[in-house]
Design a protein around this motif. Structure first.
Motif, PDB file in Angstrom:
ATOM      1  N   UNK A  41      -2.218  -0.781   5.651  1.00 17.00           N
ATOM      2  CA  UNK A  41      -2.907  -0.321   6.856  1.00 17.00           C
ATOM      3  C   UNK A  41      -4.366  -0.764   6.858  1.00 17.00           C
ATOM      4  N   UNK A  42      -5.001  -0.752   5.702  1.00 14.25           N
ATOM      5  CA  UNK A  42      -6.360  -1.264   5.605  1.00 14.25           C
ATOM      6  C   UNK A  42      -6.431  -2.738   5.919  1.00 14.25           C
ATOM      7  N   UNK A  43      -5.435  -3.491   5.497  1.00 17.05           N
ATOM      8  CA  UNK A  43      -5.386  -4.915   5.809  1.00 17.05           C
ATOM      9  C   UNK A  43      -5.156  -5.145   7.295  1.00 17.05           C
TER      10      UNK A  43
ATOM     11  N   UNK B 175      -7.797  -5.488  -0.074  1.00 19.81           N
ATOM     12  CA  UNK B 175      -6.558  -4.812   0.334  1.00 19.81           C
ATOM     13  C   UNK B 175      -5.343  -5.504  -0.259  1.00 19.81           C
ATOM     14  N   UNK B 176      -5.346  -6.834  -0.287  1.00 15.58           N
ATOM     15  CA  UNK B 176      -4.237  -7.562  -0.896  1.00 15.58           C
ATOM     16  C   UNK B 176      -4.134  -7.269  -2.385  1.00 15.58           C
ATOM     17  N   UNK B 177      -5.269  -7.181  -3.052  1.00 15.05           N
ATOM     18  CA  UNK B 177      -5.246  -6.876  -4.487  1.00 15.05           C
ATOM     19  C   UNK B 177      -4.767  -5.462  -4.762  1.00 15.05           C
ATOM     20  N   UNK B 178      -5.116  -4.527  -3.905  1.00 15.78           N
ATOM     21  CA  UNK B 178      -4.613  -3.159  -4.124  1.00 15.78           C
ATOM     22  C   UNK B 178      -3.111  -3.086  -3.854  1.00 15.78           C
ATOM     23  N   UNK B 179      -2.611  -3.882  -2.912  1.00 21.83           N
ATOM     24  CA  UNK B 179      -1.163  -3.941  -2.698  1.00 21.83           C
ATOM     25  C   UNK B 179      -0.467  -4.505  -3.927  1.00 21.83           C
ATOM     26  N   UNK B 180      -1.029  -5.561  -4.500  1.00 27.31           N
ATOM     27  CA  UNK B 180      -0.437  -6.152  -5.696  1.00 27.31           C
ATOM     28  C   UNK B 180      -0.503  -5.191  -6.885  1.00 27.31           C
ATOM     29  N   UNK B 181      -1.589  -4.443  -6.992  1.00 22.57           N
ATOM     30  CA  UNK B 181      -1.724  -3.495  -8.094  1.00 22.57           C
ATOM     31  C   UNK B 181      -0.695  -2.376  -7.992  1.00 22.57           C
ATOM     32  N   UNK B 182      -0.479  -1.869  -6.789  1.00 19.96           N
ATOM     33  CA  UNK B 182       0.527  -0.809  -6.645  1.00 19.96           C
ATOM     34  C   UNK B 182       1.934  -1.347  -6.911  1.00 19.96           C
ATOM     35  N   UNK B 183       2.212  -2.579  -6.501  1.00 20.77           N
ATOM     36  CA  UNK B 183       3.516  -3.175  -6.788  1.00 20.77           C
ATOM     37  C   UNK B 183       3.683  -3.437  -8.281  1.00 20.77           C
ATOM     38  N   UNK B 184       2.598  -3.853  -8.948  1.00 20.57           N
ATOM     39  CA  UNK B 184       2.669  -4.094 -10.391  1.00 20.57           C
ATOM     40  C   UNK B 184       2.963  -2.810 -11.157  1.00 20.57           C
ATOM     41  N   UNK B 185       2.274  -1.743 -10.818  1.00 15.89           N
ATOM     42  CA  UNK B 185       2.485  -0.476 -11.522  1.00 15.89           C
ATOM     43  C   UNK B 185       3.896   0.064 -11.249  1.00 15.89           C
ATOM     44  N   UNK B 186       4.375  -0.110 -10.017  1.00 16.86           N
ATOM     45  CA  UNK B 186       5.732   0.334  -9.706  1.00 16.86           C
ATOM     46  C   UNK B 186       6.765  -0.470 -10.483  1.00 16.86           C
ATOM     47  N   UNK B 187       6.553  -1.783 -10.588  1.00 16.21           N
ATOM     48  CA  UNK B 187       7.492  -2.614 -11.353  1.00 16.21           C
ATOM     49  C   UNK B 187       7.388  -2.368 -12.856  1.00 16.21           C
ATOM     50  N   UNK B 188       6.222  -1.966 -13.327  1.00 18.31           N
ATOM     51  CA  UNK B 188       6.065  -1.696 -14.758  1.00 18.31           C
ATOM     52  C   UNK B 188       6.719  -0.380 -15.154  1.00 18.31           C
ATOM     53  N   UNK B 189       6.763   0.586 -14.246  1.00 10.25           N
ATOM     54  CA  UNK B 189       7.379   1.865 -14.574  1.00 10.25           C
ATOM     55  C   UNK B 189       8.886   1.878 -14.318  1.00 10.25           C
TER      56      UNK B 189
END
Length: 98
Positions: free
Chosen positions: A17-19, A32-46
């Motif tokens: 939404x910020x993007x 905003x793109x980096x925060x999207x990637x960070x949330x996807x990374x943490x979700x894939x890591x868990x």
């Protein structure tokens, strides 16, 4: 849905939404793109930890690699647009004039 999943989904949604709504500067779009990637990374890591499988352990590393490539390309575009147009405002960029 657990609280952990809800926080990942909400972080991804808020950054998208910020993007979508704050498109004045290129640096804010990159953040905003980096925060999207960070949330996807943490979700894939868990994901392998919760499901107790080892088949998805390579996916977070691939996501991190693509995120680093995206960040480098974005910063190169930021520097190039700042040098040619004088600022990082997105309304100054016109693809038809390039």
């Amino acid at each position: 849905m657990s609280l952990l999943h809800l926080s990942f989904y909400s972080a991804f949604t808020l950054s998208s939404l910020g993007l979508a709504f704050h498109r004045t500067h290129l640096i804010s779009a990159l953040l905003c793109l980096e925060s999207m990637m960070l949330s996807m990374y943490i979700a894939l890591a868990t994901l392998p930890i919760e499901s107790q499988t080892t088949s998805f352990t390579l996916m977070p590393m691939l996501m991190l690699t693509f995120s680093a490539c995206e960040a480098g390309t974005g910063l190169a575009a930021l520097v190039a647009s700042t040098r040619t147009h004088g600022s990082d405002h997105l309304h100054n960029l016109n693809l038809l004039q390039c």
